[in-house]
Design a protein around this motif. Structure first.
Motif, PDB file in Angstrom:
ATOM      1  N   ALA A   1       0.816  -1.212   0.000  1.00 15.68           N
ATOM      2  CA  ALA A   1       0.000   0.000   0.000  1.00 15.68           C
ATOM      3  C   ALA A   1       0.849   1.262   0.000  1.00 15.68           C
ATOM      4  O   ALA A   1       0.360   2.339  -0.338  1.00 15.68           O
ATOM      5  CB  ALA A   1      -0.921   0.002   1.219  1.00 15.68           C
ATOM      6  N   ALA A   2       2.126   1.140   0.360  1.00 13.48           N
ATOM      7  CA  ALA A   2       2.995   2.320   0.392  1.00 13.48           C
ATOM      8  C   ALA A   2       3.087   2.973  -0.980  1.00 13.48           C
ATOM      9  O   ALA A   2       3.158   4.196  -1.094  1.00 13.48           O
ATOM     10  CB  ALA A   2       4.388   1.935   0.887  1.00 13.48           C
TER      11      ALA A   2
ATOM     12  N   ARG B   1       0.809   3.211  -3.179  1.00 14.89           N
ATOM     13  CA  ARG B   1      -0.410   3.956  -3.482  1.00 14.89           C
ATOM     14  C   ARG B   1      -0.475   5.283  -2.743  1.00 14.89           C
ATOM     15  O   ARG B   1      -1.319   6.122  -3.055  1.00 14.89           O
ATOM     16  CB  ARG B   1      -1.634   3.091  -3.157  1.00 14.89           C
ATOM     17  CG  ARG B   1      -1.739   1.847  -4.033  1.00 14.89           C
ATOM     18  CD  ARG B   1      -3.096   1.176  -3.894  1.00 14.89           C
ATOM     19  NE  ARG B   1      -3.273   0.557  -2.598  1.00 14.89           N
ATOM     20  CZ  ARG B   1      -2.902  -0.686  -2.305  1.00 14.89           C
ATOM     21  NH1 ARG B   1      -2.311  -1.427  -3.220  1.00 14.89           N
ATOM     22  NH2 ARG B   1      -3.104  -1.188  -1.097  1.00 14.89           N
ATOM     23  N   THR B   2       0.397   5.473  -1.754  1.00 12.20           N
ATOM     24  CA  THR B   2       0.396   6.741  -1.027  1.00 12.20           C
ATOM     25  C   THR B   2       1.178   7.824  -1.765  1.00 12.20           C
ATOM     26  O   THR B   2       1.100   8.992  -1.396  1.00 12.20           O
ATOM     27  CB  THR B   2       0.995   6.564   0.385  1.00 12.20           C
ATOM     28  OG1 THR B   2       2.389   6.260   0.276  1.00 12.20           O
ATOM     29  CG2 THR B   2       0.280   5.460   1.149  1.00 12.20           C
TER      30      THR B   2
ATOM     31  N   SER C   1       1.827  10.532  -4.435  1.00 14.17           N
ATOM     32  CA  SER C   1       1.005  11.356  -5.319  1.00 14.17           C
ATOM     33  C   SER C   1       1.532  11.246  -6.747  1.00 14.17           C
ATOM     34  O   SER C   1       2.652  10.770  -6.987  1.00 14.17           O
ATOM     35  CB  SER C   1       1.047  12.814  -4.864  1.00 14.17           C
ATOM     36  OG  SER C   1       2.347  13.351  -5.051  1.00 14.17           O
TER      37      SER C   1
ATOM     38  N   GLU D   1       9.689  13.097   1.330  1.00 12.12           N
ATOM     39  CA  GLU D   1       8.420  12.407   1.544  1.00 12.12           C
ATOM     40  C   GLU D   1       8.405  11.046   0.857  1.00 12.12           C
ATOM     41  O   GLU D   1       7.885  10.065   1.401  1.00 12.12           O
ATOM     42  CB  GLU D   1       7.258  13.267   1.018  1.00 12.12           C
ATOM     43  CG  GLU D   1       6.866  14.397   1.937  1.00 12.12           C
ATOM     44  CD  GLU D   1       6.317  13.881   3.259  1.00 12.12           C
ATOM     45  OE1 GLU D   1       5.174  13.383   3.275  1.00 12.12           O
ATOM     46  OE2 GLU D   1       7.052  13.951   4.263  1.00 12.12           O
TER      47      GLU D   1
ATOM     48  N   LYS E   1       7.816   7.583   2.831  1.00  9.79           N
ATOM     49  CA  LYS E   1       6.708   6.683   2.508  1.00  9.79           C
ATOM     50  C   LYS E   1       7.185   5.296   2.087  1.00  9.79           C
ATOM     51  O   LYS E   1       6.588   4.282   2.465  1.00  9.79           O
ATOM     52  CB  LYS E   1       5.851   7.293   1.396  1.00  9.79           C
ATOM     53  CG  LYS E   1       5.043   8.510   1.826  1.00  9.79           C
ATOM     54  CD  LYS E   1       4.269   9.100   0.657  1.00  9.79           C
ATOM     55  CE  LYS E   1       3.442  10.300   1.090  1.00  9.79           C
ATOM     56  NZ  LYS E   1       2.680  10.886  -0.041  1.00  9.79           N
TER      57      LYS E   1
END
Length: 222
Positions: free
Chosen positions: A174-175, A177-178, A180, A216, A220
């Motif tokens: 899921a990382a 998908r975080t 942008s 970032e 992430k």
């Protein structure tokens, strides 16, 4: 190091099977001055981490020798995994000389290993997920440690996304998908060898903004 790391991350994300992921990891490990790696996910017990890895640069002979000599029962790194310690940690071959694991220290030192990094990975099922890397020298920098955490999480995520792992690694996958769309574009340009200043010009952003997004992305994926 960031540009090379971005390239490896991009190549892992583009990999279509475990062989391609293994090829990228092997190159990344070498560039980071490690001599080998072992990635295991979804294991029922820590001993399976070394005897049945998902990806590894160890030879079959080395894995069989480790199992035959029953190091899995005397390996302090596996004991630490069993304790569910979440943080990545570095170690050197002399760490256990004055402990009940002194024979393991002698074994590791005897085969020329100076130290390494162990990176526990997220699991939603309670199984054991981790990546370990070995080096000839005991000194491991903060940059090396940070890079191994990113590579380990990205590799696990890609294996999970391609259906090559046991269930239970979704939290790591899921990382991705975080990120942008802008961060994914920045990662693309970094993988192409562009500096933060060059990316800022290409994307019509400030360098300070690109620096922020790079930090970032690292947070992430790491």
């Amino acid at each position: 190091m960031l540009q090379k790391l971005s390239l490896y991350v991009a190549n892992i994300c583009a990999a279509e099977d475990s062989a391609q992921i293994d090829t990228v990891l092997a190159r990344a490990v070498q560039d980071l001055n490690f001599v080998s790696y072992n990635l295991s996910c979804g294991k029922l017990n820590p001993q399976d981490f070394m005897t049945d890895p998902d990806l590894t640069s160890w030879t079959t002979h080395e894995l069989e020798a480790y199992d035959r000599d029953r190091w899995g029962r005397r390996d302090p790194l596996l004991q630490r995994l069993e304790g569910r310690e979440p943080a990545a940690h570095t170690w050197c071959s002399t760490d256990w000389l004055e402990t009940p694991y002194h024979d393991y220290s002698e074994y590791v030192h005897g085969v020329g290993i100076g130290g390494g990094v162990t990176v526990p990975l997220a699991s939603s099922t309670g199984r054991f997920n981790a990546m370990t890397l070995l080096t000839l020298t005991p000194e491991i920098s903060g940059d090396q440690l940070a890079a191994t955490q990113i590579l380990a999480n990205v590799a696990q995520s890609r294996l999970a996304a391609t259906g090559l792992l046991h269930a239970g690694t979704g939290s790591s996958a899921a990382a991705f998908r975080t990120l942008s769309n802008r961060q994914r574009e920045i990662l693309h340009w970094a993988a192409m060898g562009k500096s933060n200043a060059e990316i800022a010009v290409i994307m019509d952003q400030t360098k300070r903004g690109i620096d922020y997004h790079i930090s970032e992305i690292t947070r992430k994926l790491g």
